[in-house]
Write a protein that holds these residues in place. Structure first.
Motif, PDB file in Angstrom:
ATOM      1  N   GLU A   1      14.573  -5.650  -6.673  1.00  0.00           N
ATOM      2  CA  GLU A   1      14.445  -6.754  -7.616  1.00  0.00           C
ATOM      3  C   GLU A   1      13.947  -6.251  -8.970  1.00  0.00           C
ATOM      4  O   GLU A   1      13.020  -6.813  -9.566  1.00  0.00           O
ATOM      5  N   THR A   2      14.548  -5.192  -9.456  1.00  0.00           N
ATOM      6  CA  THR A   2      14.114  -4.632 -10.741  1.00  0.00           C
ATOM      7  C   THR A   2      14.363  -5.600 -11.903  1.00  0.00           C
ATOM      8  O   THR A   2      13.575  -5.636 -12.858  1.00  0.00           O
ATOM      9  N   ASP A   3      15.435  -6.388 -11.824  1.00  0.00           N
ATOM     10  CA  ASP A   3      15.715  -7.338 -12.905  1.00  0.00           C
ATOM     11  C   ASP A   3      14.600  -8.370 -13.017  1.00  0.00           C
ATOM     12  O   ASP A   3      14.165  -8.718 -14.126  1.00  0.00           O
TER      13      ASP A   3
ATOM     14  N   LEU B   1       7.283  -2.477  -1.878  1.00  0.00           N
ATOM     15  CA  LEU B   1       8.174  -1.386  -2.272  1.00  0.00           C
ATOM     16  C   LEU B   1       9.625  -1.833  -2.247  1.00  0.00           C
ATOM     17  O   LEU B   1      10.394  -1.525  -3.169  1.00  0.00           O
ATOM     18  N   ASP B   2      10.023  -2.549  -1.206  1.00  0.00           N
ATOM     19  CA  ASP B   2      11.410  -3.015  -1.123  1.00  0.00           C
ATOM     20  C   ASP B   2      11.750  -3.936  -2.288  1.00  0.00           C
ATOM     21  O   ASP B   2      12.857  -3.869  -2.842  1.00  0.00           O
TER      22      ASP B   2
ATOM     23  N   ASN C   1       0.811  -1.229   0.000  1.00  0.00           N
ATOM     24  CA  ASN C   1       0.000   0.000   0.000  1.00  0.00           C
ATOM     25  C   ASN C   1       0.846   1.282   0.000  1.00  0.00           C
ATOM     26  O   ASN C   1       0.553   2.233   0.726  1.00  0.00           O
ATOM     27  N   VAL C   2       1.889   1.311  -0.800  1.00  0.00           N
ATOM     28  CA  VAL C   2       2.700   2.507  -0.995  1.00  0.00           C
ATOM     29  C   VAL C   2       2.488   2.994  -2.424  1.00  0.00           C
ATOM     30  O   VAL C   2       2.602   2.224  -3.382  1.00  0.00           O
ATOM     31  N   SER C   3       2.159   4.276  -2.567  1.00  0.00           N
ATOM     32  CA  SER C   3       1.912   4.850  -3.886  1.00  0.00           C
ATOM     33  C   SER C   3       3.235   5.321  -4.498  1.00  0.00           C
ATOM     34  O   SER C   3       3.943   6.140  -3.903  1.00  0.00           O
ATOM     35  N   VAL C   4       3.552   4.832  -5.678  1.00  0.00           N
ATOM     36  CA  VAL C   4       4.784   5.202  -6.370  1.00  0.00           C
ATOM     37  C   VAL C   4       4.458   5.514  -7.821  1.00  0.00           C
ATOM     38  O   VAL C   4       3.448   5.055  -8.374  1.00  0.00           O
TER      39      VAL C   4
ATOM     40  N   LEU D   1       7.444  12.192  -0.692  1.00  0.00           N
ATOM     41  CA  LEU D   1       8.445  12.826   0.161  1.00  0.00           C
ATOM     42  C   LEU D   1       8.466  12.203   1.549  1.00  0.00           C
ATOM     43  O   LEU D   1       9.542  12.032   2.146  1.00  0.00           O
ATOM     44  N   SER D   2       7.298  11.878   2.089  1.00  0.00           N
ATOM     45  CA  SER D   2       7.253  11.269   3.423  1.00  0.00           C
ATOM     46  C   SER D   2       7.968   9.926   3.426  1.00  0.00           C
ATOM     47  O   SER D   2       8.701   9.598   4.378  1.00  0.00           O
ATOM     48  N   MET D   3       7.795   9.151   2.352  1.00  0.00           N
ATOM     49  CA  MET D   3       8.481   7.860   2.265  1.00  0.00           C
ATOM     50  C   MET D   3       9.984   8.052   2.089  1.00  0.00           C
ATOM     51  O   MET D   3      10.788   7.288   2.646  1.00  0.00           O
TER      52      MET D   3
END
Length: 271
Positions: free
Chosen positions: A132-134, A126-127, A79-82, A167-169
């Protein structure tokens, strides 16, 4: 004049027909030939001839195309908006399918790439998205290939280009990184203290076995203190105790010498 005029007209007609009939396909293209609306052949690079009015040659580029995927607002599994943008590389492998199977292959790949990006990133935290972008790139490419191969297009590469956090994140992650570095610094300092204590213990055992080593170390310390030509005089504790022992020894020797030097009374004479 009439014969010459007819000849000129014939030449003009021949040139017009030749202009309408000749088609050049470059090395990086393939030509899909339609005759009366039906696909009859795929022409290779070089000089090609078609029947005017009846035939129509559609050129298709076979080069790799770079397509940016615009930034997408995505909510991760935790539940993190990116906002994530990416770039896709694809190429046409079947010219006929890319023309017949779909109306606008570039627009279609753009739209399906956006939806696939949102779907795949939404499955990760999010982590995981940051670390783990690959894996995410491979998953997006595999899902795209399942659909685009039916259109005669192969997706060769997908790369996440930019991940923007609130910004908060960002502040929370900065505090977390600072705490992690402080923890590592304290652990390293504690390990250094432990190693130093063990080394000092070994040194003290050696000095206990060899008392002269402690005296030599004291003398070395005095030399180090006197390097700056200061007026401070330092007497190490072992040296002070040695001086005390010498003073006590001298006192005992003086007392013994005084006792031996005392006069002995003469013996009385009796008749």
């Amino acid at each position: 004049m009439n014969a010459l005029g007819v000849l000129i007209i014939v030449l003009v007609v021949v040139l017009i027909v030749a202009a309408l009939s000749i088609r050049i396909v470059t090395q990086y293209e393939r030509g899909v030939l339609f005759r009366l609306g039906r696909v009859v052949a795929v022409r290779q690079p070089g000089l090609n001839f078609i029947v005017p009015v009846i035939d129509r040659l559609r050129r298709v580029s076979m080069r790799i195309v770079t397509m940016p995927i615009q930034s997408q607002g995505i909510i991760t599994r935790d539940n993190v908006s990116v906002d994530i943008s990416a770039v896709a590389y694809f190429r046409v492998v079947d010219a006929e399918k890319s023309v017949v199977a779909i109306e606008n292959v570039y627009s279609a790949i753009d739209q399906i790439a956006q939806t696939t990006l949102r779907k795949v990133v939404g499955r990760h935290t999010l982590d995981q998205a940051l670390a783990e972008t690959d894996t995410i790139n491979i998953d997006i490419r595999r899902i795209l290939d399942v659909t685009t191969l039916e259109w005669g297009v192969e997706v060769t590469l997908v790369e996440l280009k930019d991940i923007q956090l609130p910004l908060s994140m960002q502040r929370a992650m900065a505090r977390q990184a600072e705490a992690e570095r402080e923890k590592r610094a304290k652990i390293i300092a504690a390990e250094g203290e432990s190693l130093a204590a063990a080394a000092l213990g070994d040194a003290s055992d050696t000095m206990m076995a060899h008392p002269l080593a402690l005296q030599l170390r004291n003398l070395q310390t005095l030399i180090e203190l006197g390097v700056d030509k200061n007026t401070t005089v330092v007497f190490p504790a072992p040296l002070m105790s040695a001086i005390g022992e010498i003073s006590a020894f001298l006192a005992r020797e003086n007392a013994s010498a005084a006792l031996h030097a005392a006069p002995i009374p003469e013996a009385g004479v009796y008749s």
